[in-house]
Scaffold this motif. Sequence first.
Motif, PDB file in Angstrom:
ATOM      1  N   PRO A 193       0.718  -1.369  -0.050  1.00  0.00           N
ATOM      2  CA  PRO A 193      -0.172  -0.012  -0.143  1.00  0.00           C
ATOM      3  C   PRO A 193       0.915   1.190   0.142  1.00  0.00           C
ATOM      4  O   PRO A 193       2.014   1.385   0.580  1.00  0.00           O
ATOM      5  CB  PRO A 193      -0.856  -0.067   1.276  1.00  0.00           C
ATOM      6  N   GLY A 194       0.424   2.429  -0.416  1.00  0.00           N
ATOM      7  CA  GLY A 194       1.062   3.481  -0.462  1.00  0.00           C
ATOM      8  C   GLY A 194       1.803   3.630  -1.667  1.00  0.00           C
ATOM      9  O   GLY A 194       1.722   3.286  -2.760  1.00  0.00           O
ATOM     10  N   PHE A 195       2.779   4.541  -1.655  1.00  0.00           N
ATOM     11  CA  PHE A 195       3.818   4.933  -2.522  1.00  0.00           C
ATOM     12  C   PHE A 195       5.342   3.953  -2.438  1.00  0.00           C
ATOM     13  O   PHE A 195       5.519   3.658  -1.334  1.00  0.00           O
ATOM     14  CB  PHE A 195       4.234   6.467  -2.336  1.00  0.00           C
ATOM     15  N   VAL A 196       5.820   4.066  -3.568  1.00  0.00           N
ATOM     16  CA  VAL A 196       6.959   3.179  -3.767  1.00  0.00           C
ATOM     17  C   VAL A 196       8.070   4.109  -4.370  1.00  0.00           C
ATOM     18  O   VAL A 196       7.810   4.666  -5.481  1.00  0.00           O
ATOM     19  CB  VAL A 196       6.692   2.027  -4.455  1.00  0.00           C
ATOM     20  N   VAL A 197       9.363   3.992  -4.093  1.00  0.00           N
ATOM     21  CA  VAL A 197      10.553   4.674  -4.497  1.00  0.00           C
ATOM     22  C   VAL A 197      11.463   3.528  -4.770  1.00  0.00           C
ATOM     23  O   VAL A 197      11.754   2.620  -3.692  1.00  0.00           O
ATOM     24  CB  VAL A 197      11.112   5.802  -3.814  1.00  0.00           C
ATOM     25  N   VAL A 198      12.080   3.258  -5.991  1.00  0.00           N
ATOM     26  CA  VAL A 198      13.247   2.461  -6.313  1.00  0.00           C
ATOM     27  C   VAL A 198      14.399   3.232  -6.828  1.00  0.00           C
ATOM     28  O   VAL A 198      14.406   3.820  -7.819  1.00  0.00           O
ATOM     29  CB  VAL A 198      12.726   1.175  -7.156  1.00  0.00           C
ATOM     30  N   MET A 199      15.543   3.347  -5.804  1.00  0.00           N
ATOM     31  CA  MET A 199      16.580   3.892  -6.416  1.00  0.00           C
ATOM     32  C   MET A 199      17.742   2.884  -6.562  1.00  0.00           C
ATOM     33  O   MET A 199      17.814   1.883  -5.565  1.00  0.00           O
ATOM     34  CB  MET A 199      17.040   4.828  -5.150  1.00  0.00           C
ATOM     35  N   ALA A 200      18.399   2.866  -7.749  1.00  0.00           N
ATOM     36  CA  ALA A 200      19.267   1.583  -8.085  1.00  0.00           C
ATOM     37  C   ALA A 200      20.383   2.213  -9.220  1.00  0.00           C
ATOM     38  O   ALA A 200      20.048   2.852  -9.994  1.00  0.00           O
ATOM     39  CB  ALA A 200      18.518   0.599  -8.471  1.00  0.00           C
ATOM     40  N   ASP A 201      21.531   1.204  -9.341  1.00  0.00           N
ATOM     41  CA  ASP A 201      22.097   1.197 -10.471  1.00  0.00           C
ATOM     42  C   ASP A 201      21.467   0.249 -11.323  1.00  0.00           C
ATOM     43  O   ASP A 201      21.638  -1.004 -10.835  1.00  0.00           O
ATOM     44  CB  ASP A 201      23.504   0.789 -10.074  1.00  0.00           C
ATOM     45  N   PHE A 202      20.404   0.431 -12.260  1.00  0.00           N
ATOM     46  CA  PHE A 202      19.698  -0.647 -12.875  1.00  0.00           C
ATOM     47  C   PHE A 202      20.590  -1.408 -14.019  1.00  0.00           C
ATOM     48  O   PHE A 202      20.109  -2.345 -14.730  1.00  0.00           O
ATOM     49  CB  PHE A 202      18.582  -0.114 -13.628  1.00  0.00           C
ATOM     50  N   ASN A 203      21.896  -0.890 -14.447  1.00  0.00           N
ATOM     51  CA  ASN A 203      22.784  -1.403 -15.313  1.00  0.00           C
ATOM     52  C   ASN A 203      21.916  -1.527 -16.730  1.00  0.00           C
ATOM     53  O   ASN A 203      22.300  -2.480 -17.596  1.00  0.00           O
ATOM     54  CB  ASN A 203      23.179  -2.718 -15.053  1.00  0.00           C
ATOM     55  N   CYS A 204      21.015  -0.512 -16.910  1.00  0.00           N
ATOM     56  CA  CYS A 204      20.184  -0.620 -18.237  1.00  0.00           C
ATOM     57  C   CYS A 204      19.890   0.846 -18.359  1.00  0.00           C
ATOM     58  O   CYS A 204      19.451   1.624 -17.491  1.00  0.00           O
ATOM     59  CB  CYS A 204      19.276  -1.727 -18.262  1.00  0.00           C
ATOM     60  N   GLU A 205      19.419   1.130 -19.580  1.00  0.00           N
ATOM     61  CA  GLU A 205      18.982   2.538 -19.960  1.00  0.00           C
ATOM     62  C   GLU A 205      17.438   2.389 -20.088  1.00  0.00           C
ATOM     63  O   GLU A 205      16.642   1.407 -20.140  1.00  0.00           O
ATOM     64  CB  GLU A 205      19.638   2.811 -21.407  1.00  0.00           C
ATOM     65  N   PRO A 206      16.903   3.649 -20.026  1.00  0.00           N
ATOM     66  CA  PRO A 206      15.456   3.719 -19.893  1.00  0.00           C
ATOM     67  C   PRO A 206      14.658   2.959 -20.994  1.00  0.00           C
ATOM     68  O   PRO A 206      13.340   2.602 -20.862  1.00  0.00           O
ATOM     69  CB  PRO A 206      15.112   5.156 -20.188  1.00  0.00           C
ATOM     70  N   ASP A 207      15.122   2.650 -22.368  1.00  0.00           N
ATOM     71  CA  ASP A 207      14.373   1.987 -23.374  1.00  0.00           C
ATOM     72  C   ASP A 207      14.636   0.553 -23.078  1.00  0.00           C
ATOM     73  O   ASP A 207      14.256  -0.242 -23.923  1.00  0.00           O
ATOM     74  CB  ASP A 207      14.901   2.508 -24.673  1.00  0.00           C
ATOM     75  N   ASP A 208      15.262  -0.093 -22.243  1.00  0.00           N
ATOM     76  CA  ASP A 208      15.629  -1.665 -22.016  1.00  0.00           C
ATOM     77  C   ASP A 208      14.007  -2.150 -21.862  1.00  0.00           C
ATOM     78  O   ASP A 208      13.086  -1.605 -21.233  1.00  0.00           O
ATOM     79  CB  ASP A 208      16.161  -1.798 -20.766  1.00  0.00           C
ATOM     80  N   PRO A 209      13.884  -3.197 -22.803  1.00  0.00           N
ATOM     81  CA  PRO A 209      12.606  -3.800 -22.648  1.00  0.00           C
ATOM     82  C   PRO A 209      12.138  -4.314 -21.306  1.00  0.00           C
ATOM     83  O   PRO A 209      10.949  -4.254 -20.917  1.00  0.00           O
ATOM     84  CB  PRO A 209      12.568  -4.717 -23.727  1.00  0.00           C
ATOM     85  N   GLY A 210      13.166  -4.929 -20.619  1.00  0.00           N
ATOM     86  CA  GLY A 210      12.537  -5.489 -19.348  1.00  0.00           C
ATOM     87  C   GLY A 210      12.645  -4.529 -18.154  1.00  0.00           C
ATOM     88  O   GLY A 210      11.730  -4.525 -17.563  1.00  0.00           O
ATOM     89  N   LEU A 211      13.072  -3.010 -18.298  1.00  0.00           N
ATOM     90  CA  LEU A 211      12.938  -2.207 -17.372  1.00  0.00           C
ATOM     91  C   LEU A 211      11.622  -1.650 -17.720  1.00  0.00           C
ATOM     92  O   LEU A 211      10.763  -1.304 -16.932  1.00  0.00           O
ATOM     93  CB  LEU A 211      13.819  -1.329 -17.550  1.00  0.00           C
ATOM     94  N   ARG A 212      11.389  -1.503 -18.960  1.00  0.00           N
ATOM     95  CA  ARG A 212      10.026  -0.688 -19.433  1.00  0.00           C
ATOM     96  C   ARG A 212       8.824  -1.444 -18.991  1.00  0.00           C
ATOM     97  O   ARG A 212       7.590  -1.083 -18.300  1.00  0.00           O
ATOM     98  CB  ARG A 212       9.891  -0.689 -20.974  1.00  0.00           C
ATOM     99  N   GLN A 213       9.088  -2.802 -19.168  1.00  0.00           N
ATOM    100  CA  GLN A 213       7.707  -3.736 -18.711  1.00  0.00           C
ATOM    101  C   GLN A 213       7.577  -3.936 -17.113  1.00  0.00           C
ATOM    102  O   GLN A 213       6.480  -3.786 -16.779  1.00  0.00           O
ATOM    103  CB  GLN A 213       8.055  -5.214 -19.182  1.00  0.00           C
ATOM    104  N   TRP A 214       8.729  -3.937 -16.595  1.00  0.00           N
ATOM    105  CA  TRP A 214       8.686  -3.860 -15.080  1.00  0.00           C
ATOM    106  C   TRP A 214       7.872  -2.679 -14.423  1.00  0.00           C
ATOM    107  O   TRP A 214       6.925  -2.614 -13.590  1.00  0.00           O
ATOM    108  CB  TRP A 214       9.907  -4.063 -14.554  1.00  0.00           C
TER     109      TRP A 214
END
Length: 279
Positions: A193-214
């Motif tokens: 419940p409520g708000f979520v923030v995820v801060m990370a070195d994702f090791n991928c760029e914003p157009d990465d399909p896995g990141l976008r789907q997630w």
Amino acid sequence: MARAATRRCLECSPGVAGGPTDFSEVRGNQPLRLLSHNIQVGIATHRYRDYILGGWKHLLPSADRKRSLDTIGATLSHFDIIGLQEADAGSIRSRFLNQAEYLAERADLAHWAVRVNRDLGQFGKHALGLLSRIEPIAINQQPLSGRMPGRGALFADYLWNGEPLRVIDTHLALGRGARRMQFEQLGELCNVPGFVVVMADFNCEPDDPGLRQWLVENGLKLPRLSPPTYPRWQPQRAIDHIAVSQALDIRGTEARPLGGSDHIPIAMSIAQPWAGGPH
């Protein structure tokens, strides 16, 4: 503060009696200020060849490491929540200094937590760190899957104007297949419940399909423009991100060049949807 049962992975600051328990007590109706930074154990990297010439610094102490940490720490007092990746929790290379605790002290932030991802004993304690201006309701950790062990997530639950806020700090794998498994596990942590923030070195760029789907599956978003954060001396790749709940208002995002790492930290200001003020 609630702590995980696996104490060898998780270490937290002691509770501060009588301190604020809601971010509204320290920020009022002002936006929350977030920072995510891969600090590379405080190693200042200025060019690609430093990875080879300075590779020994990942194993042994160096004279410039504390200066690098002090450079980083000098800027952290402006933020309310800070996520660290590639910190050291106390080994030979850091002169047995818990770097997250040290940076919290430098920033005058009373609350910190460390999740050791890879424990090599006295030769290295690869860790995540969370620093915050108020004490979380709970702090916990979870290992993440991968072809090699040593990835994990550190997450804390807060109150913000009476609303639940979960903040997750992590460092994802280089390989797309391993990241896919890690995204699935992070999705479970986001299902609260409520708000979520995820801060990370994702090791991928914003157009990465896995990141976008997630992002879509978990009701999260990135800023419209993700600034490049790697490498620090000539940033070309946007691989460090702060993802937030769709309902939150992103008031500003920037990459703030600092010494002491090979990544540029990413800073963001967020507000609740009913908060007033200019956009």
